[in-house]
Design an enzyme around this catalytic site. Structure first.
Site, PDB file in Angstrom:
ATOM      1  N   VAL A  57      -9.213 -27.773  -2.966  1.00  0.00           N
ATOM      2  CA  VAL A  57      -9.291 -27.113  -4.280  1.00  0.00           C
ATOM      3  C   VAL A  57      -8.695 -27.958  -5.403  1.00  0.00           C
ATOM      4  CG1 VAL A  57      -9.407 -24.735  -3.448  1.00  0.00           C
ATOM      5  CG2 VAL A  57      -7.166 -25.796  -3.810  1.00  0.00           C
TER       6      VAL A  57
ATOM      7  N   HIS B 295      -2.058  -8.601  -4.444  1.00  0.00           N
ATOM      8  CA  HIS B 295      -0.877  -8.393  -3.593  1.00  0.00           C
ATOM      9  C   HIS B 295       0.419  -8.408  -4.389  1.00  0.00           C
ATOM     10  CE1 HIS B 295      -3.838  -9.937  -0.469  1.00  0.00           C
ATOM     11  NE2 HIS B 295      -3.549  -8.721  -0.085  1.00  0.00           N
TER      12      HIS B 295
ATOM     13  N   PHE C 148       1.067 -18.013   4.630  1.00  0.00           N
ATOM     14  CA  PHE C 148       1.647 -16.962   5.465  1.00  0.00           C
ATOM     15  C   PHE C 148       0.883 -16.756   6.765  1.00  0.00           C
ATOM     16  CE2 PHE C 148       3.549 -16.260   1.527  1.00  0.00           C
ATOM     17  CZ  PHE C 148       4.653 -15.460   1.696  1.00  0.00           C
TER      18      PHE C 148
ATOM     19  N   ASN D 165     -13.615 -24.287  -0.275  1.00  0.00           N
ATOM     20  CA  ASN D 165     -12.582 -24.083   0.745  1.00  0.00           C
ATOM     21  C   ASN D 165     -12.670 -25.226   1.753  1.00  0.00           C
ATOM     22  OD1 ASN D 165     -10.465 -22.231   1.603  1.00  0.00           O
ATOM     23  ND2 ASN D 165     -11.707 -21.882   3.421  1.00  0.00           N
TER      24      ASN D 165
ATOM     25  N   CYS E 113      11.323  -1.124 -10.111  1.00  0.00           N
ATOM     26  CA  CYS E 113      12.285  -0.083  -9.778  1.00  0.00           C
ATOM     27  C   CYS E 113      11.580   1.028  -9.015  1.00  0.00           C
ATOM     28  CB  CYS E 113      12.922   0.471 -11.057  1.00  0.00           C
ATOM     29  SG  CYS E 113      13.923   1.944 -10.746  1.00  0.00           S
TER      30      CYS E 113
HETATM   31 ZN   LIG Z   1      14.648   2.288 -12.947  1.00  0.00          ZN
END
Ligand SMILES: [Zn+2]
Length: 252
Positions: free
Chosen positions: A238, A121, A36, A220, A129
């Protein structure tokens, strides 16, 4: 990455009471997931404001439409755990890894067999919900959204579903942060894999561990802000380095 250093790092892991690993984007890119934040990363192509929490709150329909497009781009061809995920799961199963913290949201550590990774994250393979906080598998929600249910809603209470990931503008999950800090404080060895250590809290966790006396192992491709503090600083891929390290710990 020389064999002697690798053997020393493996010794440190074998001798430690508490070994903690933290993984970043480099572990996911090896499974074909775009990074990202890299320079040619996804956010040059997509507008981050489309994925801000305020956008989700104001326009969940539009958010979900954009999210479906993003997910097709990210995971369209299917994704699988790679040898780095497999090796970390193996390290856990042999009793040599006490906790795994990840910045990644792809759920690949679980699929490789890691029991209960701490997801800083969140996890894009789940939805949550917004009314009752029930979490469920994302596939069904995405299927309904693709079929035109925008936004998809909770089967229990009818509330709006949100991908269970930390969106721009959202706080990190408190309990995950708490667990990650506790693990870092108690670690004897702290392994960083595939993270550039430039984003919080990932930047702080290995420092916390090192301040508490942990041996730092950094794997890394590029140098990191903590490379100078790491006892073992492996400039390596890695998917090559982690299996080699784990083999050394487990088999020798
Ligand atoms: Zn719900």
């Amino acid at each position: 990455m020389n064999d002697r250093e690798l053997a020393f790092a493996a010794d440190a892991i074998r001798d430690a009471d508490s070994v903690v690993a933290m993984t970043g984007a480099g572990v996911s890119t090896a499974s074909g997931i775009p990074d990202f934040r890299s320079e040619d990363g996804l956010w040059t192509e997509y507008d981050p404001s489309e994925f801000h929490i305020s956008r989700f709150q104001a326009d969940p329909e539009g958010f979900w439409a954009a999210r479906i497009e993003l997910v097709e781009e990210l995971f369209g061809d299917g994704i699988e755990p790679n040898p780095a995920h497999d090796a970390l799961a193996r390290l856990e199963h042999t009793g040599s890894l006490d906790g795994l913290i990840t910045q990644n949201v792809d759920g690949l550590h679980q699929r490789a067999g890691t029991e209960d990774p701490i997801e800083l994250h969140g996890n894009g393979q789940r939805v949550v919900c917004q009314s009752c906080r029930h979490r469920s598998d994302a596939d069904a929600a995405f299927d309904r959204a693709r079929a035109g249910e925008l936004p998809p809603t909770c089967e229990r209470c009818g509330g709006v579903l949100k991908p269970d990931v930390v969106l721009f503008g959202e706080q990190l999950p408190e309990y995950a942060l708490f667990r990650a800090h506790a693990l870092a404080e108690g670690a004897d060895v702290f392994i960083v894999a595939g993270s550039s250590l430039t984003v919080e809290p990932a930047a702080t966790l290995p420092k916390t561990a090192a301040d508490g006396g942990a041996t730092l192992v950094v794997i890394n491709l590029d140098t990191t802000p903590l490379s100078g503090r790491a006892e073992y600083d492996f400039r390596a891929d890695v998917i090559d380095a982690i299996p080699r390290l784990v083999d050394e710990v487990v088999d020798s």
